[in-house]
Design a protein around this motif. Sequence first.
Motif, PDB file in Angstrom:
ATOM      1  N   VAL A  13      17.752  -6.577  -2.495  1.00  0.00           N
ATOM      2  CA  VAL A  13      17.674  -5.243  -3.112  1.00  0.00           C
ATOM      3  C   VAL A  13      19.085  -4.749  -3.409  1.00  0.00           C
ATOM      4  CG1 VAL A  13      16.798  -2.887  -2.931  1.00  0.00           C
ATOM      5  CG2 VAL A  13      15.599  -4.748  -1.745  1.00  0.00           C
ATOM      6  N   ARG A  64      16.599  -4.705   2.390  1.00  0.00           N
ATOM      7  CA  ARG A  64      16.333  -6.137   2.462  1.00  0.00           C
ATOM      8  C   ARG A  64      15.569  -6.464   3.743  1.00  0.00           C
ATOM      9  NH1 ARG A  64      21.001 -10.878   2.446  1.00  0.00           N
ATOM     10  NH2 ARG A  64      19.562 -12.645   2.714  1.00  0.00           N
ATOM     11  N   ILE A  99      11.826  -9.963  -5.048  1.00  0.00           N
ATOM     12  CA  ILE A  99      10.719  -9.579  -4.175  1.00  0.00           C
ATOM     13  C   ILE A  99       9.623 -10.636  -4.210  1.00  0.00           C
ATOM     14  CG2 ILE A  99      11.142  -7.100  -4.469  1.00  0.00           C
ATOM     15  CD1 ILE A  99       8.763  -7.001  -6.349  1.00  0.00           C
ATOM     16  N   LEU A 142      17.506  -7.942  -7.863  1.00  0.00           N
ATOM     17  CA  LEU A 142      16.268  -7.656  -7.153  1.00  0.00           C
ATOM     18  C   LEU A 142      15.453  -8.938  -7.020  1.00  0.00           C
ATOM     19  CD1 LEU A 142      14.343  -5.423  -6.013  1.00  0.00           C
ATOM     20  CD2 LEU A 142      13.328  -5.342  -8.302  1.00  0.00           C
ATOM     21  N   PHE A 155      10.657  -7.523   0.403  1.00  0.00           N
ATOM     22  CA  PHE A 155      11.915  -7.416  -0.339  1.00  0.00           C
ATOM     23  C   PHE A 155      12.924  -8.435   0.203  1.00  0.00           C
ATOM     24  CE2 PHE A 155       9.837  -3.425  -1.048  1.00  0.00           C
ATOM     25  CZ  PHE A 155      10.162  -3.094  -2.355  1.00  0.00           C
TER      26      PHE A 155
END
Length: 336
Positions: free
Chosen positions: A198, A240, A174, A172, A195
């Motif tokens: 992901v 994403r 972000i 992940l 994001f």
Amino acid sequence: MSFFGFGQSVEVEILLNDAESRKRAEHKTEDGKKEKYFLFYDGETVSGKVSLALKNPNKRLEHQGIKIEFIGQIELYYDRGNHHEFVSLVKDLARPGEITQSQAFDFEFTHVEKPYESYTGQNVKLRYFLRATISRRLNDVVKEMDIVVHTLSTYPELNSSIKMEVGIEDCLHIEFEYNKSKYHLKDVIVGKIYFLLVRIKIKHMEIDIIKRETTGTGPNVYHENDTIAKYEIMDGAPVRGESIPIRLFLAGYELTPTMRDINKKFSVRYYLNLVLIDEEERRYFKQQEVVLWRKGDIVRKSMSHQAAIASQRFEGTTSLGDVRTPSQLSDNNGRQ
């Protein structure tokens, strides 16, 4: 109030000179209820009269002196026997003698310094009050009246945005951004979450406003976290490249200005807590401190001239400094 059947009963009342025109503010009491008190600002004069009403005019009241005090004090709930006074002013109203009829005594505390905001928390209370005392041989007659003090700030000169990239390696990644690092109590937090990567099945995302109260020093430090608000910003799996907007209105929540090392007794800080929950109910979170301050412009129209001067003199809250280096989101080992 009479003692053991001797002496004279007397009713004591504290009356402010500007009681009819002075604004009142709601303030939470120790038992969680809200009550309204007269509102003051730093530098304002506190004046009025102490009224003594004899219940039985055929008897006299002997006393060892009458005085009025203006007190600002901090009480730590785990140390209730000790009251830490940071403001203590006293005016003698009458020398020892006797009172044969009801009467009133004028008092004035000029341009009183009130450096801190009134506060009632989980483990600490900061209060301002007037206390009238009739000194007697057996027991003093005491009357107290609480007031509320608000501290006003000017707009911060520096109010940079908060921008951070956080993540868990290969799972992940972000980027989140808040438009400011300092917000007044009626402000709106505007931001976005982007994001970049992901690979975890996220089903829910929220932002919490957390108040952290710290009391005591050294080994006797107590931390109390209180979640003031939970704000859902996403329900469903992100992909994403997706960008999630944030718009959080602060006006509806019970917030105070940020308080740092108040009289070396306690602090109150606020954090935005970004929480992600995956399909296996694991929680990933990242906290970021923000500074809250009380905007003076809104109340200036109804303020006295003294309060307006005080608010102009008051400096803005101190800078948070540079945003810290991004760190990874906690995995479920750091669950809340």
